[in-house]
Design an enzyme around this catalytic site. Structure first.
Site, PDB file in Angstrom:
ATOM      1  N   ASN A   1      49.897 -25.075  -2.293  1.00 36.77           N
ATOM      2  CA  ASN A   1      50.951 -24.899  -1.307  1.00 36.77           C
ATOM      3  C   ASN A   1      51.050 -23.391  -1.065  1.00 36.77           C
ATOM      4  OD1 ASN A   1      53.505 -24.314  -0.097  1.00 36.77           O
ATOM      5  ND2 ASN A   1      54.287 -26.297  -0.756  1.00 36.77           N
TER       6      ASN A   1
ATOM      7  N   GLU B   1      51.808 -26.506   3.705  1.00 40.71           N
ATOM      8  CA  GLU B   1      52.788 -25.549   4.241  1.00 40.71           C
ATOM      9  C   GLU B   1      52.162 -24.236   4.720  1.00 40.71           C
ATOM     10  OE1 GLU B   1      57.178 -25.771   3.227  1.00 40.71           O
ATOM     11  OE2 GLU B   1      56.249 -25.589   1.257  1.00 40.71           O
TER      12      GLU B   1
ATOM     13  N   TYR C   1      51.705 -33.431   1.497  1.00 41.58           N
ATOM     14  CA  TYR C   1      52.853 -32.555   1.274  1.00 41.58           C
ATOM     15  C   TYR C   1      54.091 -33.448   1.337  1.00 41.58           C
ATOM     16  CZ  TYR C   1      56.684 -29.323   1.989  1.00 41.58           C
ATOM     17  OH  TYR C   1      57.886 -28.670   1.868  1.00 41.58           O
TER      18      TYR C   1
ATOM     19  N   ASP D   1      50.960 -31.148  -2.888  1.00 41.65           N
ATOM     20  CA  ASP D   1      52.288 -30.844  -3.398  1.00 41.65           C
ATOM     21  C   ASP D   1      53.118 -32.117  -3.285  1.00 41.65           C
ATOM     22  OD1 ASP D   1      54.822 -29.987  -3.979  1.00 41.65           O
ATOM     23  OD2 ASP D   1      54.974 -28.546  -2.328  1.00 41.65           O
TER      24      ASP D   1
ATOM     25  N   ASN E   1      55.885 -32.632  -4.957  1.00 45.56           N
ATOM     26  CA  ASN E   1      57.300 -32.311  -5.192  1.00 45.56           C
ATOM     27  C   ASN E   1      57.933 -33.205  -6.260  1.00 45.56           C
ATOM     28  OD1 ASN E   1      58.636 -30.091  -3.853  1.00 45.56           O
ATOM     29  ND2 ASN E   1      57.946 -31.003  -1.930  1.00 45.56           N
TER      30      ASN E   1
ATOM     31  N   ASP F   1      54.696 -19.272  -4.099  1.00 46.90           N
ATOM     32  CA  ASP F   1      55.587 -19.656  -5.201  1.00 46.90           C
ATOM     33  C   ASP F   1      55.032 -20.851  -5.974  1.00 46.90           C
ATOM     34  OD1 ASP F   1      55.932 -21.372  -3.090  1.00 46.90           O
ATOM     35  OD2 ASP F   1      58.119 -21.393  -3.150  1.00 46.90           O
ATOM     36  N   HIS F   2      53.837 -21.311  -5.584  1.00 51.20           N
ATOM     37  CA  HIS F   2      53.131 -22.377  -6.301  1.00 51.20           C
ATOM     38  C   HIS F   2      51.858 -21.817  -6.914  1.00 51.20           C
ATOM     39  CE1 HIS F   2      55.132 -26.150  -4.668  1.00 51.20           C
ATOM     40  NE2 HIS F   2      55.667 -25.197  -3.920  1.00 51.20           N
TER      41      HIS F   2
END
EC number: 3.1.11.2
Length: 264
Positions: free
Chosen positions: A14, A43, A115, A145, A147, A229-230
Site C-alpha cells: 500500500n 492506494e 484493497y 491490504d 485491513n 505507512d505500510h
C-alpha cells in the site's frame, strides 16, 4: 535469447498515494531494486488517465482498477522479463480489487489484488470471496491490504480477533486458502502497519494461496518501506519444483502414543 527463470516473485505494498513526482521516482527505483515478476500496489491515488505517471522501466504492462474519484485503486505491474500471458482481467468499478487470469511459466495462475475498506473489511473480503468462488482454484493467489489482522498474533496488542474475522477465516478455509506468511512463519510476530492513533502494530497486508500449491512457495518476507505507512510483502515462487508422487503427509499415531504411556 536469455532463458526464462522458473522462479517468480510477487510484491505487494500500500503506497499511500503517488501524486508526488518525487515519491513516484522513489517507488519506481524501489520496484527496480526488488525486481518482482508482478508488483501489486494499493492506494496509488492515480486515475486511469494518470497511468502514464506510474511508468517503471522494465514493467511495461500496467493494469488498474479505479473508483470514479481517488478513494480507492489497485494496480498491477508485470515485468517485461516474464512470459506472463494474460487471458482475462476483471476490474472492480469501485477500485477495491483487480483480478487477472493467465499463464506464468506455462502454468495457470489467477491473481487478485485487493484493497479492503477501512471499515467492515472482514465482511467485504468474505463477500468478495463468495462472489469469486467459481474463479478461485488451486492456482489462486490473493494479495493486498486487507485491513484485517487474521489472528491475535498479527496484533502487537494480542487482542482476540472478532466474530467477523473468525467467519472470514472459515471462508478462507472452505476455499482451501491459507495465509502463506503465517504457514511458513508460524511463530514469527512481524507487522506491516503502525497505527499512530492506537499506538499498535499489526499485520494487515497479506498473501493467501491454495494449500495444494504450498510446495511452490519458496519464501515470504516483510520488507520495510520508508515512503509509506505500510511495509511490503514479497513472495518467491518456484515453478520448477513439483510435488513428489505418492508422498503423504506424516501424522502422529495417537493410539501408539497412548499405548506407550500405559506401558511406562
Amino acid at each position: 535469447m536469455t532463458a526464462l527463470s522458473p522462479h517468480a516473485s510477487i510484491l505487494t505494498l500500500n503506497v499511500n498515494g503517488l501524486n508526488s513526482p518525487i515519491k513516484r521516482h522513489r517507488v519506481a527505483k524501489w520496484i527496480k531494486e526488488q525486481d518482482p515478476t508482478i508488483c501489486c500496489l494499493q492506494e496509488a491515488h492515480l486515475t486511469s488517465k494518470d497511468k502514464h505517471r506510474l511508468r517503471v522501466k522494465g514493467w511495461k504492462t500496467i493494469l488498474q482498477a479505479n473508483s470514479k474519484g481517488k478513494k480507492a485503486d489497485v494496480t498491477m505491474l508485470i515485468s517485461d522479463k516474464t512470459d506472463f500471458k494474460i487471458r482475462q482481467v476483471k476490474r472492480d468499478t469501485e477500485g477495491q480489487y483487480i483480478m487477472i487470469k493467465g499463464t506464468l511459466h506455462q502454468e495457470e495462475i489467477m491473481l487478485i489484488n485487493i484493497y479492503a475498506p477501512n471499515t467492515g473489511a472482514p465482511k467485504f473480503i468474505k463477500q468478495l470471496l463468495t462472489n469469486l468462488k467459481e474463479d478461485i482454484k488451486n492456482n489462486t493467489i490473493i494479495v493486498g491490504d486487507l485491513n484485517t489482522p487474521l489472528t491475535s498474533m498479527d496484533r502487537s496488542s494480542r487482542l482476540k480477533i472478532n466474530k467477523e474475522t473468525v467467519e472470514l477465516n472459515e471462508k478462507l478455509k472452505q476455499l482451501d486458502l491459507i495465509d502463506i506468511y503465517r504457514t511458513l512463519n508460524p511463530k514469527t510476530a512481524e507487522y506491516t502497519f503502525f497505527s499512530s492513533a492506537h499506538g499498535t502494530f499489526s499485520r494487515i497486508d497479506h498473501m493467501s494461496g491454495n494449500k495444494a500449491s504450498l510446495y511452490k512457495f519458496k519464501k515470504i518476507e516483510i520488507i520495510t518501506s520508508i515512503f509509506s505507512d505500510h511495509n511490503a510483502v514479497k513472495l518467491e515462487i518456484n515453478y520448477k519444483k513439483k510435488p513428489e508422487k505418492g508422498t503423504r503427509m506424516w501424522r502422529l499415531n495417537n493410539t501408539l502414543l497412548n499405548k506407550q504411556r500405559i506401558t511406562e
